[in-house]
Design a protein around this motif. Structure first.
Motif, short mmCIF file in Angstrom:
data_model
loop_
_atom_site.label_atom_id
_atom_site.label_comp_id
_atom_site.label_asym_id
_atom_site.label_seq_id
_atom_site.Cartn_x
_atom_site.Cartn_y
_atom_site.Cartn_z
N VAL A 46 0.82 -1.21 0.00
CA VAL A 46 0.00 0.00 0.00
C VAL A 46 0.86 1.26 0.00
CG1 VAL A 46 -1.69 1.34 1.30
CG2 VAL A 46 -1.98 -1.14 1.06
N PHE A 47 1.79 1.36 0.96
CA PHE A 47 2.54 2.61 1.13
C PHE A 47 3.59 2.83 0.04
CE2 PHE A 47 1.69 1.80 5.86
CZ PHE A 47 0.51 2.52 5.84
N TYR A 48 4.29 1.78 -0.37
CA TYR A 48 5.40 1.93 -1.29
C TYR A 48 5.00 1.64 -2.74
CZ TYR A 48 8.06 2.10 3.03
OH TYR A 48 8.51 2.45 4.26
N ASP A 49 4.39 0.47 -2.98
CA ASP A 49 4.03 0.12 -4.35
C ASP A 49 2.90 1.00 -4.88
OD1 ASP A 49 5.93 -1.87 -4.32
OD2 ASP A 49 4.51 -3.48 -3.86
N GLU A 50 1.88 1.22 -4.04
CA GLU A 50 0.71 1.97 -4.51
C GLU A 50 0.87 3.48 -4.35
OE1 GLU A 50 -4.05 2.55 -3.43
OE2 GLU A 50 -2.93 0.88 -2.54
N LEU A 51 1.32 3.92 -3.18
CA LEU A 51 1.30 5.35 -2.86
C LEU A 51 2.64 6.05 -3.06
CD1 LEU A 51 -0.99 5.26 0.32
CD2 LEU A 51 -1.62 5.77 -2.05
N GLY A 52 3.69 5.30 -3.37
CA GLY A 52 4.94 5.92 -3.76
C GLY A 52 5.88 6.32 -2.66
N ARG A 54 9.14 6.01 -0.22
CA ARG A 54 10.49 5.64 -0.62
C ARG A 54 11.11 4.71 0.42
NH1 ARG A 54 13.08 11.46 -2.09
NH2 ARG A 54 12.17 11.93 -0.05
N PRO A 55 11.29 3.43 0.07
CA PRO A 55 11.84 2.50 1.05
C PRO A 55 13.35 2.67 1.20
CG PRO A 55 11.54 1.39 -1.04
CD PRO A 55 10.97 2.79 -1.20
N VAL A 245 2.98 18.40 9.47
CA VAL A 245 4.39 18.06 9.27
C VAL A 245 4.52 17.34 7.93
CG1 VAL A 245 6.28 16.60 10.08
CG2 VAL A 245 4.97 17.96 11.72
N ILE A 246 5.56 17.64 7.18
CA ILE A 246 5.83 16.96 5.92
C ILE A 246 6.71 15.74 6.18
CG2 ILE A 246 6.91 17.15 3.65
CD1 ILE A 246 6.29 20.17 3.79
N ASP A 247 6.24 14.57 5.75
CA ASP A 247 7.00 13.33 5.87
C ASP A 247 7.51 12.99 4.47
OD1 ASP A 247 7.85 10.66 5.93
OD2 ASP A 247 6.46 10.15 7.55
N HIS A 248 8.79 13.23 4.24
CA HIS A 248 9.34 13.06 2.90
C HIS A 248 9.51 11.59 2.52
CE1 HIS A 248 10.04 17.29 1.96
NE2 HIS A 248 10.41 17.44 3.22
N GLN A 249 9.75 10.71 3.49
CA GLN A 249 9.87 9.29 3.15
C GLN A 249 8.56 8.73 2.61
OE1 GLN A 249 10.66 6.52 6.35
NE2 GLN A 249 10.76 4.78 4.97
N PHE A 250 7.46 9.06 3.29
CA PHE A 250 6.18 8.53 2.88
C PHE A 250 5.46 9.43 1.88
CE2 PHE A 250 6.94 5.86 6.51
CZ PHE A 250 6.32 4.66 6.17
N GLY A 251 6.00 10.62 1.65
CA GLY A 251 5.39 11.52 0.68
C GLY A 251 4.03 12.01 1.14
N THR A 252 3.95 12.45 2.41
CA THR A 252 2.67 12.85 2.98
C THR A 252 2.79 14.14 3.77
OG1 THR A 252 3.09 11.49 4.96
CG2 THR A 252 1.82 10.48 3.17
N VAL A 253 1.63 14.76 3.96
CA VAL A 253 1.47 15.87 4.90
C VAL A 253 0.66 15.31 6.06
CG1 VAL A 253 0.40 18.12 5.29
CG2 VAL A 253 1.58 17.66 3.13
#
Length: 281
Positions: A46-52, A54-55, A245-253
């Motif tokens: 879900v988090f990496y393959d679908e939502l992009g 960064r592992p 907060v911006i989470d750059h690893q998960f690409g989320t706010v």
């Protein structure tokens, strides 16, 4: 792979028992390392393959979303019992649960990297806190039924552990808060936590969420733009902390969610509490 099976201090055999059931779907806690690893695989899909997201190297090599908290958390799992194979191959959704006393032994909560949760806990020494995180469901199971089942499991868990406050981060996709200006501003003007329960984003990572004046917000479009998880939290009476907060690893706010159990809407307490008592009996 985690070597610990469960962090929970449930009565004997409770961890192996269902905490809820709707049709062919069943919810319970993970009871062995294979189920925890399978939940991490679902999270990766879900988090990496679908939502992009960064592992890092080990995550990519294993095809699993992992961090140090997995070994101490309880893992709430939804199973499709109609699927063939062993239970760990039937997992279709998961939530990660971290209780206050376990977090204290582990050096803190996961969300403390983004929000000043420790200050909130210190202001309420009589409460028992639970952090919810890593919520995900496989695409074909994203239905009201699956979400209801996860909440049945959460309610059974908070009853068993006498939890007083649920907290955690919830996310908007992308790393530019301005893209979500109307939805974030709606939260700022209508859903902010009271001073007693407020939590601020940590210094150095704080981004404001009041990006538009209240009169410029169209409620219908703002609500439509909210992620389903945040809408679900708001529906039961959750409130939002100060800033994002911006989470750059998960690409989320990320925004912070706080839910004192006593303030959750009575109709949800009645419904989910009744289900929790039935399965916890």
């Amino acid at each position: 792979m985690p070597t610990a099976v469960l962090a929970g201090s449930f009565p004997e055999n409770t961890a192996a028992e269902p905490l809820g059931r709707i049709g062919v779907l069943e919810v319970r806690l993970a009871r062995n390392a294979s189920e925890i690893a399978a939940a991490q695989e679902v999270r990766y899909r879900v988090f990496y393959d679908e939502l992009g997201a960064r592992p890092n190297g080990p995550q990519a090599a294993a095809g699993r979303d992992t961090d140090r908290f997995d070994e101490v958390c309880d893992h709430l799992l939804v199973f499709d019992t109609s699927l063939p194979g062993p239970d760990h191959r039937r997992i279709v959704g998961t939530y990660r649960l971290l209780r206050q006393e376990v977090a204290a032994e582990a050096g803190g909560f996961y969300s403390e990297d983004e929000f000043e949760l420790r200050n909130l806990v210190a202001r309420h020494p009589g409460q028992r806190f639970l952090e919810l995180g890593r919520s995900c469901v496989l695409p074909q199971y994203r239905s009201k039924r699956t979400i209801e089942l996860l909440w049945q499991g959460i309610w059974a868990y908070i009853n068993l552990h006498r939890i007083g406050v649920m907290t955690g981060c919830a996310s908007f996709h992308g790393t530019v808060p301005a893209v979500h200006a109307e939805a974030l501003s709606y939260l700022a003007h209508n859903c902010r936590a009271s001073r007693e329960w407020d939590v601020r984003a940590v210094a150095g990572r704080y981004c404001p969420i009041d990006l538009m004046p209240a009169e410029a917000i169209t409620m219908k479009s703002a609500l439509a733009a909210l992620p389903p998880l945040i809408k679900g939290y708001l529906r039961v009476g959750a409130k939002i902390g100060d800033g994002c907060v911006i989470d750059h690893q998960f690409g989320t706010v990320d925004v912070f969610i706080v839910m004192p159990v006593k303030q959750i809407a009575a109709r949800y307490v009645s419904y989910y509490g009744g289900e929790a008592e039935r399965f916890a009996a």
